[in-house]
Motif scaffolding. Structure first.
Motif, PDB file in Angstrom:
ATOM      1  N   ASN A  21     -21.990 -19.307 -27.052  1.00  0.00           N
ATOM      2  CA  ASN A  21     -21.605 -18.578 -28.260  1.00  0.00           C
ATOM      3  C   ASN A  21     -20.089 -18.493 -28.217  1.00  0.00           C
ATOM      4  O   ASN A  21     -19.528 -17.627 -27.558  1.00  0.00           O
ATOM      5  N   ALA A  22     -19.439 -19.402 -28.898  1.00  0.00           N
ATOM      6  CA  ALA A  22     -17.995 -19.522 -28.805  1.00  0.00           C
ATOM      7  C   ALA A  22     -17.248 -18.450 -29.585  1.00  0.00           C
ATOM      8  O   ALA A  22     -16.046 -18.282 -29.395  1.00  0.00           O
ATOM      9  N   GLY A  23     -17.919 -17.730 -30.458  1.00  0.00           N
ATOM     10  CA  GLY A  23     -17.224 -16.721 -31.257  1.00  0.00           C
ATOM     11  C   GLY A  23     -16.124 -17.367 -32.073  1.00  0.00           C
ATOM     12  O   GLY A  23     -16.366 -18.306 -32.817  1.00  0.00           O
ATOM     13  N   ASN A  24     -14.882 -16.897 -31.925  1.00  0.00           N
ATOM     14  CA  ASN A  24     -13.750 -17.461 -32.664  1.00  0.00           C
ATOM     15  C   ASN A  24     -13.099 -18.641 -31.944  1.00  0.00           C
ATOM     16  O   ASN A  24     -12.166 -19.231 -32.460  1.00  0.00           O
ATOM     17  N   ALA A  25     -13.582 -18.956 -30.754  1.00  0.00           N
ATOM     18  CA  ALA A  25     -12.995 -20.055 -29.980  1.00  0.00           C
ATOM     19  C   ALA A  25     -13.506 -21.402 -30.492  1.00  0.00           C
ATOM     20  O   ALA A  25     -14.543 -21.487 -31.143  1.00  0.00           O
ATOM     21  N   ILE A  26     -12.767 -22.436 -30.161  1.00  0.00           N
ATOM     22  CA  ILE A  26     -13.188 -23.799 -30.471  1.00  0.00           C
ATOM     23  C   ILE A  26     -14.290 -24.184 -29.491  1.00  0.00           C
ATOM     24  O   ILE A  26     -14.175 -23.930 -28.291  1.00  0.00           O
ATOM     25  N   LEU A  27     -15.342 -24.806 -29.987  1.00  0.00           N
ATOM     26  CA  LEU A  27     -16.416 -25.291 -29.126  1.00  0.00           C
ATOM     27  C   LEU A  27     -16.373 -26.814 -29.115  1.00  0.00           C
ATOM     28  O   LEU A  27     -16.471 -27.445 -30.167  1.00  0.00           O
ATOM     29  N   LEU A  28     -16.188 -27.375 -27.933  1.00  0.00           N
ATOM     30  CA  LEU A  28     -16.215 -28.823 -27.762  1.00  0.00           C
ATOM     31  C   LEU A  28     -17.416 -29.180 -26.907  1.00  0.00           C
ATOM     32  O   LEU A  28     -17.657 -28.552 -25.883  1.00  0.00           O
ATOM     33  N   ARG A  29     -18.170 -30.186 -27.328  1.00  0.00           N
ATOM     34  CA  ARG A  29     -19.315 -30.658 -26.554  1.00  0.00           C
ATOM     35  C   ARG A  29     -19.018 -32.060 -26.033  1.00  0.00           C
ATOM     36  O   ARG A  29     -18.696 -32.953 -26.805  1.00  0.00           O
ATOM     37  N   ALA A  30     -19.147 -32.211 -24.739  1.00  0.00           N
ATOM     38  CA  ALA A  30     -18.924 -33.501 -24.093  1.00  0.00           C
ATOM     39  C   ALA A  30     -20.271 -34.153 -23.808  1.00  0.00           C
ATOM     40  O   ALA A  30     -21.286 -33.471 -23.646  1.00  0.00           O
ATOM     41  N   LYS A  31     -20.276 -35.488 -23.707  1.00  0.00           N
ATOM     42  CA  LYS A  31     -21.541 -36.187 -23.448  1.00  0.00           C
ATOM     43  C   LYS A  31     -22.000 -36.031 -22.005  1.00  0.00           C
ATOM     44  O   LYS A  31     -23.185 -36.123 -21.718  1.00  0.00           O
ATOM     45  N   ASP A  32     -21.052 -35.791 -21.079  1.00  0.00           N
ATOM     46  CA  ASP A  32     -21.398 -35.612 -19.673  1.00  0.00           C
ATOM     47  C   ASP A  32     -20.288 -34.833 -18.970  1.00  0.00           C
ATOM     48  O   ASP A  32     -19.285 -34.473 -19.591  1.00  0.00           O
ATOM     49  N   GLU A  33     -20.462 -34.578 -17.677  1.00  0.00           N
ATOM     50  CA  GLU A  33     -19.487 -33.763 -16.950  1.00  0.00           C
ATOM     51  C   GLU A  33     -18.130 -34.444 -16.806  1.00  0.00           C
ATOM     52  O   GLU A  33     -17.101 -33.768 -16.793  1.00  0.00           O
ATOM     53  N   THR A  34     -18.110 -35.769 -16.738  1.00  0.00           N
ATOM     54  CA  THR A  34     -16.845 -36.494 -16.629  1.00  0.00           C
ATOM     55  C   THR A  34     -16.012 -36.292 -17.888  1.00  0.00           C
ATOM     56  O   THR A  34     -14.823 -35.982 -17.821  1.00  0.00           O
ATOM     57  N   GLU A  35     -16.642 -36.444 -19.041  1.00  0.00           N
ATOM     58  CA  GLU A  35     -15.935 -36.221 -20.306  1.00  0.00           C
ATOM     59  C   GLU A  35     -15.556 -34.751 -20.457  1.00  0.00           C
ATOM     60  O   GLU A  35     -14.475 -34.433 -20.963  1.00  0.00           O
ATOM     61  N   GLN A  36     -16.410 -33.850 -19.986  1.00  0.00           N
ATOM     62  CA  GLN A  36     -16.122 -32.416 -20.052  1.00  0.00           C
ATOM     63  C   GLN A  36     -14.842 -32.092 -19.282  1.00  0.00           C
ATOM     64  O   GLN A  36     -13.981 -31.358 -19.759  1.00  0.00           O
ATOM     65  N   GLN A  37     -14.700 -32.656 -18.089  1.00  0.00           N
ATOM     66  CA  GLN A  37     -13.507 -32.394 -17.297  1.00  0.00           C
ATOM     67  C   GLN A  37     -12.260 -33.007 -17.924  1.00  0.00           C
ATOM     68  O   GLN A  37     -11.189 -32.400 -17.905  1.00  0.00           O
ATOM     69  N   ALA A  38     -12.390 -34.181 -18.520  1.00  0.00           N
ATOM     70  CA  ALA A  38     -11.248 -34.815 -19.195  1.00  0.00           C
ATOM     71  C   ALA A  38     -10.806 -33.973 -20.393  1.00  0.00           C
ATOM     72  O   ALA A  38      -9.606 -33.734 -20.580  1.00  0.00           O
ATOM     73  N   LEU A  39     -11.759 -33.517 -21.194  1.00  0.00           N
ATOM     74  CA  LEU A  39     -11.423 -32.666 -22.346  1.00  0.00           C
ATOM     75  C   LEU A  39     -10.764 -31.378 -21.899  1.00  0.00           C
ATOM     76  O   LEU A  39      -9.802 -30.916 -22.502  1.00  0.00           O
ATOM     77  N   MET A  40     -11.285 -30.799 -20.824  1.00  0.00           N
ATOM     78  CA  MET A  40     -10.721 -29.551 -20.302  1.00  0.00           C
ATOM     79  C   MET A  40      -9.256 -29.737 -19.940  1.00  0.00           C
ATOM     80  O   MET A  40      -8.408 -28.939 -20.315  1.00  0.00           O
ATOM     81  N   ARG A  41      -8.950 -30.804 -19.217  1.00  0.00           N
ATOM     82  CA  ARG A  41      -7.555 -31.045 -18.812  1.00  0.00           C
ATOM     83  C   ARG A  41      -6.654 -31.271 -20.021  1.00  0.00           C
ATOM     84  O   ARG A  41      -5.558 -30.714 -20.104  1.00  0.00           O
ATOM     85  N   GLU A  42      -7.100 -32.092 -20.963  1.00  0.00           N
ATOM     86  CA  GLU A  42      -6.277 -32.406 -22.136  1.00  0.00           C
ATOM     87  C   GLU A  42      -5.987 -31.168 -22.982  1.00  0.00           C
ATOM     88  O   GLU A  42      -4.846 -30.937 -23.378  1.00  0.00           O
ATOM     89  N   VAL A  43      -7.003 -30.370 -23.250  1.00  0.00           N
ATOM     90  CA  VAL A  43      -6.812 -29.175 -24.084  1.00  0.00           C
ATOM     91  C   VAL A  43      -5.957 -28.145 -23.355  1.00  0.00           C
ATOM     92  O   VAL A  43      -5.037 -27.565 -23.932  1.00  0.00           O
ATOM     93  N   ALA A  44      -6.233 -27.922 -22.077  1.00  0.00           N
ATOM     94  CA  ALA A  44      -5.469 -26.930 -21.316  1.00  0.00           C
ATOM     95  C   ALA A  44      -3.989 -27.302 -21.264  1.00  0.00           C
ATOM     96  O   ALA A  44      -3.127 -26.437 -21.399  1.00  0.00           O
ATOM     97  N   LEU A  45      -3.698 -28.573 -21.078  1.00  0.00           N
ATOM     98  CA  LEU A  45      -2.294 -29.005 -21.066  1.00  0.00           C
ATOM     99  C   LEU A  45      -1.656 -28.832 -22.439  1.00  0.00           C
ATOM    100  O   LEU A  45      -0.508 -28.404 -22.551  1.00  0.00           O
ATOM    101  N   ALA A  46      -2.394 -29.154 -23.481  1.00  0.00           N
ATOM    102  CA  ALA A  46      -1.845 -29.082 -24.838  1.00  0.00           C
ATOM    103  C   ALA A  46      -1.496 -27.657 -25.244  1.00  0.00           C
ATOM    104  O   ALA A  46      -0.502 -27.438 -25.942  1.00  0.00           O
TER     105      ALA A  46
END
Length: 66
Positions: A21-46
């Motif tokens: 339940n993301a509430g007001n946050a952006i919700l991103l869904r990755a196809k697997d854990e590898t993509e999840q970790q890549a998205l996490m790094r990219e968004v956190a850096l941005a």
């Protein structure tokens, strides 16, 4: 010091809507854990966010108002 906000929640397709339940946050869904970790790094850096990995495998990216 500014307020801390949940900027994004990064889940995989294995997480059900009941778990996320993301509430007001952006919700991103990755196809697997590898993509999840890549998205996490990219968004956190941005957004210069801090990352928290929850025990259920979700990542939360936190930002502070500056």
């Amino acid at each position: 010091m500014g307020d801390i906000n949940i900027y994004a929640i990064i889940a995989t397709n294995e997480h059900t809507n009941d778990q996320v339940n993301a509430g007001n946050a952006i919700l991103l869904r990755a196809k697997d854990e590898t993509e999840q970790q890549a998205l996490m790094r990219e968004v956190a850096l941005a957004v210069r966010g801090d990352v928290i990995k929850l025990s259920n495998g979700l990542f939360m990216i936190l930002t502070a108002d500056r």
